[in-house]
Write an enzyme that holds these catalytic residues in place. Structure first.
Site, short mmCIF file in Angstrom:
data_model
loop_
_atom_site.label_atom_id
_atom_site.label_comp_id
_atom_site.label_asym_id
_atom_site.label_seq_id
_atom_site.Cartn_x
_atom_site.Cartn_y
_atom_site.Cartn_z
N ASP A 16 -8.15 55.06 54.96
CA ASP A 16 -7.60 53.77 54.52
C ASP A 16 -8.11 52.65 55.42
O ASP A 16 -8.40 51.54 54.97
CB ASP A 16 -6.06 53.83 54.60
CG ASP A 16 -5.38 52.84 53.67
OD1 ASP A 16 -6.07 52.03 53.04
OD2 ASP A 16 -4.13 52.88 53.57
N HIS A 209 1.89 48.69 55.16
CA HIS A 209 0.88 47.75 55.67
C HIS A 209 1.65 46.63 56.35
O HIS A 209 2.81 46.34 56.01
CB HIS A 209 0.00 47.24 54.53
CG HIS A 209 -0.97 48.27 54.06
ND1 HIS A 209 -2.30 48.25 54.39
CD2 HIS A 209 -0.80 49.39 53.31
CE1 HIS A 209 -2.92 49.30 53.86
NE2 HIS A 209 -2.03 50.01 53.19
N CYS A 240 -7.15 46.04 51.94
CA CYS A 240 -7.23 46.67 50.62
C CYS A 240 -8.11 45.81 49.72
O CYS A 240 -7.83 44.62 49.56
CB CYS A 240 -5.85 46.85 50.01
SG CYS A 240 -5.93 47.50 48.33
N ASN A 249 -3.03 49.03 57.74
CA ASN A 249 -1.78 49.78 57.90
C ASN A 249 -1.17 49.39 59.23
O ASN A 249 -1.87 48.95 60.13
CB ASN A 249 -2.08 51.29 57.96
CG ASN A 249 -2.51 51.84 56.65
OD1 ASN A 249 -3.69 51.87 56.35
ND2 ASN A 249 -1.57 52.26 55.85
#
Ligand SMILES: CC(C)(COP(=O)([O-])OP(=O)([O-])OC[C@H]1O[C@@H](n2cnc3c(N)ncnc32)[C@H](O)[C@@H]1OP(=O)([O-])[O-])[C@@H](O)C(=O)NCCC(=O)NCCSC(=O)C[C@@](C)(O)CC(=O)[O-]
Length: 300
Positions: A16, A209, A240, A249
């Site tokens: 991520d 996040h 993102c 995050n």
């Protein structure tokens, strides 16, 4: 409710955290990051994803990363697999745990995986069947559980219905993603309560996040709701591509510092974790996104 004695942190930084980086990051640097996280004591690391390289070019080398890492017994090294093609590639790379990912809003589902929520659940069914036949665990994600960048508010019952479906189809854990970080502790508790009607609390995970600076408060709220697994990203890496302005995050270092202060066991060494975050931040040329890491590094 009393706080859990132990928490499992899933470091999603290598996946991520790095998936949005536009500059190429070498396989060697990714391998080093995963190995550093293993050395720091993480018991679950999300290493990469087997998705279309046209959609997420940075994850194209995930098989090479899996081939290069030093796997420690007892540690789970997982990857995202949105469909059977992804699962097959993951199995070929020797991956022993995968994750499917749905969204709680139709618009985000279309932007992220090019299908409706119902179609995504249909697509996951053969993935789950094939993974079970191969004897590997499958985790389920839901994005936008506390708000969508395209649709705004998302109802807790909508999230709960998808959590129920993912759990019912065989996902051993459902990770609830506040993709754009708009959630607050009150909304977090309500959303978890709605999910807990269908999925046992010890099968839910939080994935926050930190865009609005609410992530630690939301984790604390989740702890009070009996959730004891959280996704986080070393050095707060990430963002993102389908959620404009989203930050990474919550930083693993920041979560760990809070959990240490609550005497909650994680098995993770904060100093080694700070080293791992400092190294990858330097590699990608970004300021370390962890406030705890910045403070510790400044004091060293
Ligand atoms: C799901 C698809 C593939 C559908 O994409 P599509 O275009 O609808 O799929 P398709 O089946 O029509 O295939 C199109 C092309 O992709 C290829 N393809 C198809 N599948 C694969 C695969 N598995 N691996 C490699 N290649 C694949 C396929 O072979 C074909 O190649 P072409 O013939 O054009 O050369 C696409 O939308 C995709 O890859 N999306 C990835 C999205 C993504 O990775 N997003 C980030 C992760 S989710 C996230 O970050 C949120 C989370 C989990 O962290 C929680 C939170 O915070 O919210």
């Amino acid at each position: 409710m009393t706080l859990p004695q132990k928490v499992r942190l899933v470091d999603v930084g290598p996946r991520d955290g790095l998936q949005n980086e536009s500059q190429p990051i070498s396989v060697a640097d990714k391998v080093r990051l995963v190995d550093d996280l293993t050395a720091a004591g993480l018991s679950h690391i999300e290493v990469g994803s087997f998705v279309s390289p046209k959609w997420v070019p940075q994850m194209a080398g995930s098989a090479e990363v899996f081939a290069g890492i030093q796997q420690r017994a007892g540690v789970s090294y997982s990857a995202l697999t949105p469909n059977l093609k992804g699962l097959e590639a993951a199995l070929e790379a020797g991956v022993r745990e995968v994750a499917v990912f749905a969204a709680a809003s139709e618009a985000f589902s279309q932007r992220n995986i090019n299908c409706s929520i119902a179609e995504s659940i249909e697509r996951f069914t053969p993935v789950l069947e094939a993974a079970q036949a191969a004897g590997i665990k499958v985790r389920g994600y839901i994005s936008c559980v506390l708000g969508c960048p395209y649709e705004g508010e998302v109802g807790a019952d909508q999230v709960a219905g998808i959590a129920r479906d993912l759990h019912a189809m065989g996902c051993y854990e459902v990770s609830l993603g506040d993709t754009i970080g708009t959630g607050t502790p009150g909304a977090t508790r309500k959303m978890i309560e709605a999910c807990a009607v269908h999925v046992p609390r010890d099968r839910l995970a939080g994935h926050f996040h930190d865009t609005y600076g609410q992530a630690l408060a939301n984790i604390y709220a989740s702890l009070l709701e009996g959730v004891s697994v959280f996704d986080s990203s070393v050095a707060g890496l990430g963002g993102c591509p389908y959620a404009k302005g989203a930050t990474g995050n919550v930083a693993t270092e920041d979560v760990l510092y809070m959990l240490n202060g609550l005497d909650i066991e994680t098995g993770i060494d904060l100093d080694l974790l700070v080293d791992a975050g400092a190294r990858i931040s330097q590699v990608i040329g970004r300021e370390n996104g962890s406030r705890v890491a910045r403070a510790i590094l400044a004091a060293r």
